[in-house]
Design a protein around this motif. Sequence first.
Motif, short mmCIF file in Angstrom:
data_model
loop_
_atom_site.label_atom_id
_atom_site.label_comp_id
_atom_site.label_asym_id
_atom_site.label_seq_id
_atom_site.Cartn_x
_atom_site.Cartn_y
_atom_site.Cartn_z
N ASP A 47 0.83 -1.21 0.00
CA ASP A 47 0.00 0.00 0.00
C ASP A 47 0.86 1.26 0.00
O ASP A 47 0.65 2.16 0.81
N GLY A 48 1.84 1.28 -0.87
CA GLY A 48 2.66 2.49 -0.97
C GLY A 48 3.84 2.51 -0.01
O GLY A 48 4.81 3.23 -0.24
N PHE A 49 3.77 1.71 1.06
CA PHE A 49 4.90 1.67 2.00
C PHE A 49 5.96 0.71 1.48
O PHE A 49 5.66 -0.44 1.17
N ARG A 50 7.20 1.20 1.37
CA ARG A 50 8.24 0.37 0.80
C ARG A 50 8.94 -0.46 1.88
O ARG A 50 9.78 0.03 2.62
N ALA A 51 8.56 -1.73 1.95
CA ALA A 51 9.18 -2.63 2.92
C ALA A 51 10.60 -2.97 2.46
O ALA A 51 11.51 -3.11 3.28
N LEU A 52 10.79 -3.08 1.15
CA LEU A 52 12.13 -3.23 0.58
C LEU A 52 12.30 -2.12 -0.46
O LEU A 52 11.40 -1.87 -1.25
N ASN A 53 13.46 -1.48 -0.42
CA ASN A 53 13.66 -0.32 -1.28
C ASN A 53 14.98 -0.48 -2.03
O ASN A 53 16.05 -0.25 -1.47
N LYS A 54 14.91 -0.92 -3.27
CA LYS A 54 16.10 -1.11 -4.11
C LYS A 54 17.18 -1.89 -3.37
O LYS A 54 18.34 -1.48 -3.31
N LEU A 55 16.76 -3.03 -2.82
CA LEU A 55 17.71 -3.85 -2.06
C LEU A 55 18.60 -4.65 -3.02
O LEU A 55 18.13 -5.32 -3.92
N THR A 56 19.90 -4.55 -2.78
CA THR A 56 20.86 -5.33 -3.57
C THR A 56 21.77 -6.09 -2.62
O THR A 56 22.30 -5.50 -1.67
N LEU A 57 21.91 -7.38 -2.84
CA LEU A 57 22.65 -8.22 -1.90
C LEU A 57 23.04 -9.53 -2.57
O LEU A 57 22.24 -10.14 -3.25
N ASP A 58 24.31 -9.95 -2.43
CA ASP A 58 24.76 -11.23 -2.98
C ASP A 58 25.27 -12.12 -1.86
O ASP A 58 25.81 -11.63 -0.87
N ILE A 59 25.12 -13.42 -2.05
CA ILE A 59 25.69 -14.37 -1.08
C ILE A 59 26.52 -15.39 -1.83
O ILE A 59 26.11 -15.90 -2.88
N GLY A 60 27.71 -15.69 -1.29
CA GLY A 60 28.61 -16.63 -1.95
C GLY A 60 28.32 -18.06 -1.52
O GLY A 60 27.71 -18.31 -0.49
N VAL A 61 28.81 -19.00 -2.32
CA VAL A 61 28.65 -20.42 -2.00
C VAL A 61 29.40 -20.73 -0.71
O VAL A 61 30.55 -20.35 -0.56
N GLY A 62 28.73 -21.43 0.22
CA GLY A 62 29.37 -21.83 1.46
C GLY A 62 29.50 -20.72 2.49
O GLY A 62 30.07 -20.92 3.55
N GLU A 63 28.98 -19.55 2.18
CA GLU A 63 29.09 -18.43 3.10
C GLU A 63 28.06 -18.51 4.22
O GLU A 63 26.97 -19.04 4.04
N LEU A 64 28.43 -18.01 5.40
CA LEU A 64 27.45 -17.82 6.47
C LEU A 64 27.25 -16.32 6.59
O LEU A 64 28.12 -15.61 7.10
N ARG A 65 26.15 -15.83 6.08
CA ARG A 65 25.91 -14.39 6.08
C ARG A 65 24.94 -14.02 7.20
O ARG A 65 23.87 -14.61 7.32
N CYS A 66 25.35 -13.06 8.00
CA CYS A 66 24.45 -12.56 9.03
C CYS A 66 23.80 -11.28 8.54
O CYS A 66 24.47 -10.42 7.98
#
Lengths: 279, 379
Positions: A47-66
Amino acid sequence: MSAAEPIVDNPDENPAGSAGYGHVVPANVDLSHGGILYLDDITVSFDGFRALNKLTLDIGVGELRCVIGPNGAGKTTMMDVITGKTRPDSGTAFFGQTMDLTRMSEPDIAHAGIGRKFQRPTVFENHTVFENLELAMKMDKGVRATLMAKLKGEQVDAIGATLALIRLEEQAWRPAGLLSHGQKQWLEIGMLLMQEPRLLLLDEPVAGMTDAETERTGELLNELRGKHSLMVVEHDMDFVAGIAEGGIVTVLHEGSVLAQGTMDEVQADERVIEVYLGR
Amino acid sequence: MGFAAPPRPSLFPPAVWTGVLAGTAILALLPILNLTFADGSALHISSFTIALLGKFMCFAIAALALDLVWGYTGILSLGHGLFFALGGYAHGMYLMRAIGRDGVYQSDLPDFMVFLDWKAYPWYWSFTEHFWYCMLLVVLVPGILAFVFGFFAFRSRIKGVYFSIITQALTFAAMLLFFRNNTGFGGNNGFTDFKRILGFTITAPQTKAVLYLVTLATLLGALLLARSITQSKLGRVLTGIRDSESRLMFVGYDPLWFKLFVWTLSAVLCGIAGALYVPQVGIINPSEMSPANSIEMVIWVATGGRGTLIGPIVGAGVVNGMKTWFTSVLPQYWLFVLGAIFVLVTLFLPQGIAGLVRKLWARRTAPRAVADPAAGGVS
Ligand SMILES: Nc1ncnc2c1ncn2[C@@H]1O[C@H](COP(=O)(O)OP(=O)(O)OP(=O)(O)O)[C@@H](O)[C@H]1O
Ligand SMILES: [Mg+2]
């Protein structure tokens, strides 16, 4: 392993749009460039509220990302996008090089190898811990195969190995409903592991846990590091500091990445202190 | 690393096996006592008792079938009376044709068709003079109806009370259909006045005894089949559907096919129960499809104990035993009693008779349970 390999899906077997259940053949994830998940410019509005706003994110193989962030930062929404529960308004989400998550159904995504643990643990309370793992185990999940299923020696071993990992060997024959809150969370992680996912999403795995359980969960996640690609969303800074080691921590704020780096770098970041740590 | 393989339980624990086999043996002995000892002998069992128990065992098969869908899978059907009646009608068609020209009008057609001035059997009565064909119908008619209905209902994710209401409406609609004379199943009189089955006089004590024993064998077979299903991994998937359907979807099962499997199997079992019922009571009419009948089945299961298989068998016997007694002494109060049973069971015996027995048994063996290794461990 062709680049254009679509998700294996036989439409004949999938009336009712319930595609993707019960298949044994795993879809191929193309991990040739070392990344397992690519989110690019994702925007989700309610409803117009941006819960995500141009989110950019990568995760590598075997990575533990917090991933950390204040309430309402969009962490759960991000997981909803990755698992196909929410469709982004714009942007792309790729699993490996070729799988477009924004075009796949939820069961297809689960089948392709993305496992998700929800904030509230749900296990089969009337089944034993062993049976919970048995039900989750990767295998043909059609009616006939399930009716005829007999546990093979190596399958029992696989369940035993998971029981050892989640430290529930002693509880194997107890109904899961009798476990403590923390034990249920581990069981649920164990059930995810039995499905042999390529990427594991954990939403607040230590919420509601005792200190001892929190510590034990940290050990568990560290044991998974390298063997699985993981994304852990947490509020608890001490917990994140404990499991991040030298890995990358992402800070979300108002639907986009505010800062990213090692725990030390992030904790030193002015903006992070302002919106999150300094409260 | 040597993790011990799971203990593979036999179909029943030893105590239950003993009970099942002893119960079967006693029930099997009764018709033999009925035939060998004359009336007046101390060992004589009346034909009335045999007829009554034969009927109860048919109800027990239906209760068992309902327990598979309700007790184990969490699907409450308020329309199982329909499947029971359809099985009964399918067998009834054969029994009607076996009357031959011994009916009131001495025609090749059943009396009700003569009465309607029909000149020939309608097309859907074709082949019904063959016993085997009607037995096929007993399985196929409830099975196909359940499969098609279930497919659309489960695919549309109709659940809980909505599903129950639709099944209730289904049996009600079928009842109205069967009440019509033009439907070709004898209208509100249904089928009755059967003379013989496979050439044997249907009222002969020997025929009755054989029907009784076939019913007993079917009940035992159904129990063992149901138990082996609920003990299998598929059984654990079914209880998974009951307890947390969405969780089950997350671990990769499509509930649709599992529900459809157990729903169709249950309908077929119910149809077989109806087919065994009709020759023993000598009549089938649309009142078997009345909503109240299906609700009574639910009460048998609840009274006996949901999700226990043996409980509903016992429940069907106990409730119908009370019904027989009440309707002979205080017929006008039976429905109140039935309602009271349901309320009392819901309030005080949520696990039914089976739960009560289990609790008493556990109390008896409690001192020994401490040594159970599985019970140790958690704080
Ligand atoms: N279905 C929805 N409809 C409307 N608003 C929503 C919906 N889902 C999420 N939101 C809003 O989007 C924002 C981000 O929510 P989200 O649940 O992703 O945050 P979060 O980072 O997981 O927070 P928390 O730490 O509390 O779990 C919140 O403001 C929330 O109210
Ligand atoms: Mg959240």
